[in-house]
Design a protein around this motif. Structure first.
Motif, PDB file in Angstrom:
ATOM      1  N   ASP A   6       0.841  -1.198   0.000  1.00 25.95           N
ATOM      2  CA  ASP A   6       0.000   0.000   0.000  1.00 25.95           C
ATOM      3  C   ASP A   6       0.874   1.246   0.000  1.00 25.95           C
ATOM      4  OD1 ASP A   6      -2.351  -1.528   0.210  1.00 25.95           O
ATOM      5  OD2 ASP A   6      -2.186  -1.595   2.397  1.00 25.95           O
ATOM      6  N   GLY A   7       0.254   2.385  -0.290  1.00 27.59           N
ATOM      7  CA  GLY A   7       0.932   3.666  -0.175  1.00 27.59           C
ATOM      8  C   GLY A   7       1.855   4.014  -1.324  1.00 27.59           C
ATOM      9  N   MET A   8       1.683   3.375  -2.453  1.00 29.72           N
ATOM     10  CA  MET A   8       2.526   3.682  -3.616  1.00 29.72           C
ATOM     11  C   MET A   8       1.993   4.918  -4.331  1.00 29.72           C
ATOM     12  SD  MET A   8       5.002   1.465  -3.956  1.00 29.72           S
ATOM     13  CE  MET A   8       5.208   1.138  -2.224  1.00 29.72           C
ATOM     14  N   PRO A   9       2.881   5.706  -4.946  1.00 31.39           N
ATOM     15  CA  PRO A   9       2.424   6.846  -5.733  1.00 31.39           C
ATOM     16  C   PRO A   9       1.598   6.372  -6.932  1.00 31.39           C
ATOM     17  CG  PRO A   9       4.813   6.906  -5.414  1.00 31.39           C
ATOM     18  CD  PRO A   9       4.333   5.592  -4.910  1.00 31.39           C
ATOM     19  N   ALA A  10       0.831   7.264  -7.499  1.00 24.51           N
ATOM     20  CA  ALA A  10       0.038   6.930  -8.681  1.00 24.51           C
ATOM     21  C   ALA A  10       0.948   6.371  -9.765  1.00 24.51           C
ATOM     22  CB  ALA A  10      -0.690   8.174  -9.193  1.00 24.51           C
ATOM     23  N   GLY A  11       0.509   5.293 -10.381  1.00 16.38           N
ATOM     24  CA  GLY A  11       1.262   4.703 -11.478  1.00 16.38           C
ATOM     25  C   GLY A  11       2.354   3.734 -11.073  1.00 16.38           C
ATOM     26  N   VAL A  12       2.504   3.455  -9.773  1.00 15.60           N
ATOM     27  CA  VAL A  12       3.543   2.551  -9.302  1.00 15.60           C
ATOM     28  C   VAL A  12       2.888   1.378  -8.571  1.00 15.60           C
ATOM     29  CG1 VAL A  12       5.558   2.265  -7.788  1.00 15.60           C
ATOM     30  CG2 VAL A  12       5.233   4.394  -9.055  1.00 15.60           C
ATOM     31  N   LEU A  13       3.268   0.174  -8.963  1.00 11.62           N
ATOM     32  CA  LEU A  13       2.853  -1.026  -8.246  1.00 11.62           C
ATOM     33  C   LEU A  13       3.946  -1.384  -7.252  1.00 11.62           C
ATOM     34  CD1 LEU A  13       1.588  -3.373 -11.113  1.00 11.62           C
ATOM     35  CD2 LEU A  13       0.211  -2.088  -9.481  1.00 11.62           C
ATOM     36  N   GLY A  14       3.558  -1.748  -6.065  1.00 12.73           N
ATOM     37  CA  GLY A  14       4.515  -2.200  -5.068  1.00 12.73           C
ATOM     38  C   GLY A  14       4.191  -3.622  -4.664  1.00 12.73           C
ATOM     39  N   ILE A  15       5.182  -4.503  -4.720  1.00 11.64           N
ATOM     40  CA  ILE A  15       4.974  -5.875  -4.292  1.00 11.64           C
ATOM     41  C   ILE A  15       6.106  -6.301  -3.374  1.00 11.64           C
ATOM     42  CG2 ILE A  15       3.720  -6.507  -6.382  1.00 11.64           C
ATOM     43  CD1 ILE A  15       6.197  -8.128  -7.226  1.00 11.64           C
ATOM     44  N   GLU A  16       5.790  -7.247  -2.507  1.00 12.16           N
ATOM     45  CA  GLU A  16       6.798  -7.843  -1.640  1.00 12.16           C
ATOM     46  C   GLU A  16       6.708  -9.349  -1.811  1.00 12.16           C
ATOM     47  OE1 GLU A  16       8.389  -7.681   2.948  1.00 12.16           O
ATOM     48  OE2 GLU A  16       6.347  -7.048   2.539  1.00 12.16           O
ATOM     49  N   ALA A  17       7.847  -9.964  -2.060  1.00 12.79           N
ATOM     50  CA  ALA A  17       7.920 -11.415  -2.198  1.00 12.79           C
ATOM     51  C   ALA A  17       8.304 -12.001  -0.847  1.00 12.79           C
ATOM     52  CB  ALA A  17       8.946 -11.792  -3.252  1.00 12.79           C
ATOM     53  N   VAL A  44       4.210   0.172 -17.015  1.00  9.89           N
ATOM     54  CA  VAL A  44       4.373  -0.507 -15.733  1.00  9.89           C
ATOM     55  C   VAL A  44       5.595   0.075 -15.039  1.00  9.89           C
ATOM     56  CG1 VAL A  44       4.851  -2.692 -14.567  1.00  9.89           C
ATOM     57  CG2 VAL A  44       3.360  -2.657 -16.576  1.00  9.89           C
ATOM     58  N   ARG A  45       5.366   0.587 -13.855  1.00  7.84           N
ATOM     59  CA  ARG A  45       6.446   1.015 -12.958  1.00  7.84           C
ATOM     60  C   ARG A  45       6.233   0.219 -11.683  1.00  7.84           C
ATOM     61  NH1 ARG A  45       7.890   7.267 -13.485  1.00  7.84           N
ATOM     62  NH2 ARG A  45       8.019   7.351 -15.744  1.00  7.84           N
ATOM     63  N   ILE A  46       7.247  -0.510 -11.269  1.00  9.62           N
ATOM     64  CA  ILE A  46       7.053  -1.455 -10.174  1.00  9.62           C
ATOM     65  C   ILE A  46       8.217  -1.417  -9.196  1.00  9.62           C
ATOM     66  CG2 ILE A  46       8.070  -3.383 -11.464  1.00  9.62           C
ATOM     67  CD1 ILE A  46       5.797  -5.134 -10.247  1.00  9.62           C
ATOM     68  N   VAL A  47       7.890  -1.588  -7.931  1.00 10.27           N
ATOM     69  CA  VAL A  47       8.867  -1.732  -6.859  1.00 10.27           C
ATOM     70  C   VAL A  47       8.699  -3.151  -6.329  1.00 10.27           C
ATOM     71  CG1 VAL A  47       9.569  -0.952  -4.568  1.00 10.27           C
ATOM     72  CG2 VAL A  47       8.761   0.720  -6.248  1.00 10.27           C
ATOM     73  N   ILE A  48       9.774  -3.924  -6.384  1.00 14.07           N
ATOM     74  CA  ILE A  48       9.743  -5.320  -5.941  1.00 14.07           C
ATOM     75  C   ILE A  48      10.671  -5.456  -4.742  1.00 14.07           C
ATOM     76  CG2 ILE A  48      10.110  -7.716  -6.605  1.00 14.07           C
ATOM     77  CD1 ILE A  48       9.941  -6.734  -9.553  1.00 14.07           C
ATOM     78  N   TRP A  73       6.060  -6.288 -23.406  1.00 12.57           N
ATOM     79  CA  TRP A  73       7.467  -5.891 -23.245  1.00 12.57           C
ATOM     80  C   TRP A  73       7.638  -4.377 -23.223  1.00 12.57           C
ATOM     81  CZ3 TRP A  73      11.940  -8.616 -22.404  1.00 12.57           C
ATOM     82  CH2 TRP A  73      13.125  -7.947 -22.614  1.00 12.57           C
ATOM     83  N   ASN A  74       6.992  -3.682 -24.130  1.00 18.31           N
ATOM     84  CA  ASN A  74       7.174  -2.227 -24.236  1.00 18.31           C
ATOM     85  C   ASN A  74       6.499  -1.442 -23.122  1.00 18.31           C
ATOM     86  OD1 ASN A  74       8.744  -2.399 -26.559  1.00 18.31           O
ATOM     87  ND2 ASN A  74       6.943  -2.483 -27.866  1.00 18.31           N
ATOM     88  N   ALA A  75       5.630  -2.092 -22.354  1.00 22.54           N
ATOM     89  CA  ALA A  75       4.942  -1.395 -21.268  1.00 22.54           C
ATOM     90  C   ALA A  75       5.825  -1.240 -20.027  1.00 22.54           C
ATOM     91  CB  ALA A  75       3.650  -2.130 -20.896  1.00 22.54           C
ATOM     92  N   TRP A  76       6.816  -2.101 -19.878  1.00 21.03           N
ATOM     93  CA  TRP A  76       7.680  -2.047 -18.697  1.00 21.03           C
ATOM     94  C   TRP A  76       8.574  -0.812 -18.774  1.00 21.03           C
ATOM     95  CZ3 TRP A  76       7.293  -5.401 -14.640  1.00 21.03           C
ATOM     96  CH2 TRP A  76       6.488  -6.519 -14.839  1.00 21.03           C
ATOM     97  N   GLU A  77       8.362   0.122 -17.855  1.00 20.12           N
ATOM     98  CA  GLU A  77       9.119   1.369 -17.881  1.00 20.12           C
ATOM     99  C   GLU A  77      10.234   1.404 -16.833  1.00 20.12           C
ATOM    100  OE1 GLU A  77       8.106   5.909 -18.820  1.00 20.12           O
ATOM    101  OE2 GLU A  77       6.883   5.014 -17.238  1.00 20.12           O
ATOM    102  N   ARG A  78       9.889   1.096 -15.579  1.00 23.50           N
ATOM    103  CA  ARG A  78      10.891   1.119 -14.509  1.00 23.50           C
ATOM    104  C   ARG A  78      10.638  -0.029 -13.537  1.00 23.50           C
ATOM    105  NH1 ARG A  78      12.740   7.139 -12.594  1.00 23.50           N
ATOM    106  NH2 ARG A  78      13.752   7.625 -14.550  1.00 23.50           N
TER     107      ARG A  78
END
Length: 127
Positions: A6-17, A44-48, A73-78
């Protein structure tokens, strides 16, 4: 298991493995979130985050991970990798050329900087 953060900025997905990742973690949790992000912004902007309790991936999870990386493939930005596992950081540095978009590794202490970088708000110290 994959947990959405939770608490990610707009446009960023945050996940924890956590623990061992399964194919269901990808198809049931991550894929719908990625599809929604792509539908909303085309990117896609993601924090893993991988903490000490990460135990690896089942073979089906590895296959789903590969499929997600290639699909759209082209959607992955960061991609911000947040971990203190040196082998993960080293692996990212070695294979960054094969990762879609930009990818950067951060230490666990720099998770906030990773989120800021993934959002495109600013820089941040890479680990």
């Amino acid at each position: 298991m994959i947990r959405m953060l939770d608490g990610m900025p707009a446009g960023v997905l945050g996940i924890e493995a956590v623990g061992k990742l399964t194919a269901e973690d990808y198809t049931g949790t991550l894929a719908p979130a990625l599809d929604a992000a792509i539908k909303e912004s085309g990117k896609v902007r993601i924090v893993i985050v991988f903490r000490g309790e990460f135990e690896g991936m089942e073979p089906g999870a590895a296959w789903q991970d590969l499929k997600m990386g290639v699909r759209d493939w082209n959607a992955w930005e960061r991609i911000a990798l947040v971990t203190d596992h040196a082998w993960m950081k080293d692996g990212l540095r070695l294979f960054a050329w094969a990762v879609p978009g930009e990818a950067r590794a951060f230490g666990l202490a720099d998770q906030e900087a990773a989120v800021i970088w993934a959002a495109g708000i600013g820089g941040g110290p890479a680990a």
